[in-house]
Design an enzyme around this catalytic site. Structure first.
Site, PDB file in Angstrom:
ATOM      1  N   SER A  38       0.800  -1.229   0.000  1.00  0.00           N
ATOM      2  CA  SER A  38       0.000   0.000   0.000  1.00  0.00           C
ATOM      3  C   SER A  38       0.826   1.269   0.000  1.00  0.00           C
ATOM      4  O   SER A  38       0.318   2.341  -0.314  1.00  0.00           O
ATOM      5  CB  SER A  38      -0.941   0.016   1.215  1.00  0.00           C
ATOM      6  OG  SER A  38      -0.211  -0.138   2.418  1.00  0.00           O
ATOM      7  N   ASP A 327      -4.230   7.375   8.352  1.00  0.00           N
ATOM      8  CA  ASP A 327      -5.034   6.427   9.119  1.00  0.00           C
ATOM      9  C   ASP A 327      -4.097   5.751  10.118  1.00  0.00           C
ATOM     10  O   ASP A 327      -3.017   6.281  10.395  1.00  0.00           O
ATOM     11  CB  ASP A 327      -5.759   5.426   8.200  1.00  0.00           C
ATOM     12  CG  ASP A 327      -4.811   4.628   7.314  1.00  0.00           C
ATOM     13  OD1 ASP A 327      -3.594   4.596   7.595  1.00  0.00           O
ATOM     14  OD2 ASP A 327      -5.283   4.023   6.330  1.00  0.00           O
ATOM     15  N   HIS A 330      -0.987   4.313   7.465  1.00  0.00           N
ATOM     16  CA  HIS A 330      -0.366   4.958   6.306  1.00  0.00           C
ATOM     17  C   HIS A 330      -0.080   6.446   6.540  1.00  0.00           C
ATOM     18  O   HIS A 330      -0.878   7.137   7.182  1.00  0.00           O
ATOM     19  CB  HIS A 330      -1.286   4.817   5.090  1.00  0.00           C
ATOM     20  CG  HIS A 330      -1.659   3.409   4.799  1.00  0.00           C
ATOM     21  ND1 HIS A 330      -2.871   2.875   5.178  1.00  0.00           N
ATOM     22  CD2 HIS A 330      -0.975   2.419   4.178  1.00  0.00           C
ATOM     23  CE1 HIS A 330      -2.922   1.608   4.798  1.00  0.00           C
ATOM     24  NE2 HIS A 330      -1.792   1.297   4.188  1.00  0.00           N
TER      25      HIS A 330
END
Length: 352
Positions: A38, A327, A330
């Site tokens: 990610s 979040d 990340h």
């Protein structure tokens, strides 16, 4: 070091305002090509069946037009900052995006899939794209580029591209610490060595396919990621020493093996990019880097929300530029920006 001094310190390599790295004379980068998780996923997970998604608000609220794109951020990610800083383009597209253009293909794409890892089991647990499948997608990409520009031009594009690889975090946090299968098979040194072998195999495969400039990210300080502080850091949400120790062991082995591999591969530049120490510095001294909060995210409580738990019903912090994390896992757009500024000068030295 405050941010102004930081910009002055790196001024030989980096325009802090313009966001462009000074490459050596007569050097240009053809494309940015990304693999992994990610950190570099710019929307591939939008097009697969998985719960690991971020193509909904408040993700992307600071992206162009306030549009959620599948980036695990409030805005741009590291892939975008690298692309702009190396003079390639503003944003890196997801390879699986059906509306991708010829120009997008020729200047690079991301094959990364949030939630994946070097360990094939990691992708299986999260129903995301394994690294090996990302490599197969890259082979398809090569064929598509060859069909458009011919074999010689295709080889030049691949040879003059910069490849970025980010993985390992989910291997530890999901596959090793959250599910007992790998813990029953390996201790941390043995599992780290296994991950390093997978990472080295990927780099070797990329080299066989024409990659000559490859950047491999280390593991971050796993124990200081907000969700891990919440789950395993006790009532005070301290950094989890065991997780950080595992990351350091893996990073040491990865760096050693990449350095040896570079010496054996002709005409290659392989850069180990430290994701651990810069983040530790930011987390321990956030104000020196222009942040106020680095122990929780901006979305919701910031202590456990990510993916579908960070959604349109979630409250967000008033000013996300004061948070390093978006979040519970990340970085914010600003977090990615600052980190890219820290590492890019050394990467440019290593690659060119």
């Amino acid at each position: 070091m405050n941010f102004i001094l930081f910009c002055l310190y790196t001024s030989l390599y980096f325009h802090c305002n313009k966001g462009t790295v000074y490459l050596p004379k007569n050097v240009s980068v053809s494309a940015i090509i990304a693999f992994g998780d990610s950190l570099l996923d710019v929307g591939n997970n939008n097009y697969i069946k998985t719960m690991t998604k971020s193509n909904f608000l408040p993700y992307g609220k600071d992206f162009v037009g306030g549009k959620p794109t599948g980036r695990f951020s409030n805005g741009k990610t590291l892939a975008d900052f690298f692309a702009k800083a190396l003079g390639v383009k503003e944003y890196v597209p997801a390879y699986l995006n059906p509306f991708i253009t010829d120009k997008d293909l020729l200047t690079g794409v991301s094959f990364a899939s949030g939630g994946t890892g070097y360990d094939p089991l990691t992708a299986t647990l999260s129903s995301v794209i394994p690294v090996k499948i990302q490599l197969e997608m890259f082979k398809q990409y090569i064929w598509r580029v060859k069909r458009k520009v011919g074999e010689e031009a295709m080889k030049n594009i691949i040879n003059n591209s910069v490849f970025f690889v980010s993985s390992s975090s989910n291997d530890f946090l999901v596959t090793y610490y959250s599910v007992p299968i790998r813990r029953l098979q390996y201790d941390i040194p043995a599992y780290s060595n296994k991950l390093v072998k997978w990472a080295i195999s990927l780099v070797q495969d990329l080299h066989k396919l024409g990659a000559r400039k490859i950047v491999v990210f280390s593991a971050p300080p796993l124990g200081c990621i907000p969700i891990e502080r919440t789950l395993a850091g006790g009532s005070e949400r301290k950094c989890v020493d065991e997780y950080n120790k595992a990351a350091r062991f893996f990073n040491k082995k990865l760096k050693e093996n990449l350095q040896f591999l570079e010496s054996t591969l002709p005409q290659s530049k392989i850069a180990f990019s430290d994701f651990y120490n810069p983040l530790i510095s930011i987390i321990e001294n956030p104000r020196q880097y222009g942040f106020e909060v680095a122990n929780q995210g901006c979305c919701g409580t910031g202590k456990f929300e990510m993916s579908y738990l960070c959604n349109e019903l979630s409250t967000t912090c008033q000013n996300d530029s004061t948070f390093f994390f978006w979040d519970s896992l990340h970085p914010t757009e600003k977090g990615c920006d600052i980190y890219s500024k820290i590492i890019l000068p050394d990467l440019v030295k290593s690659l060119f």
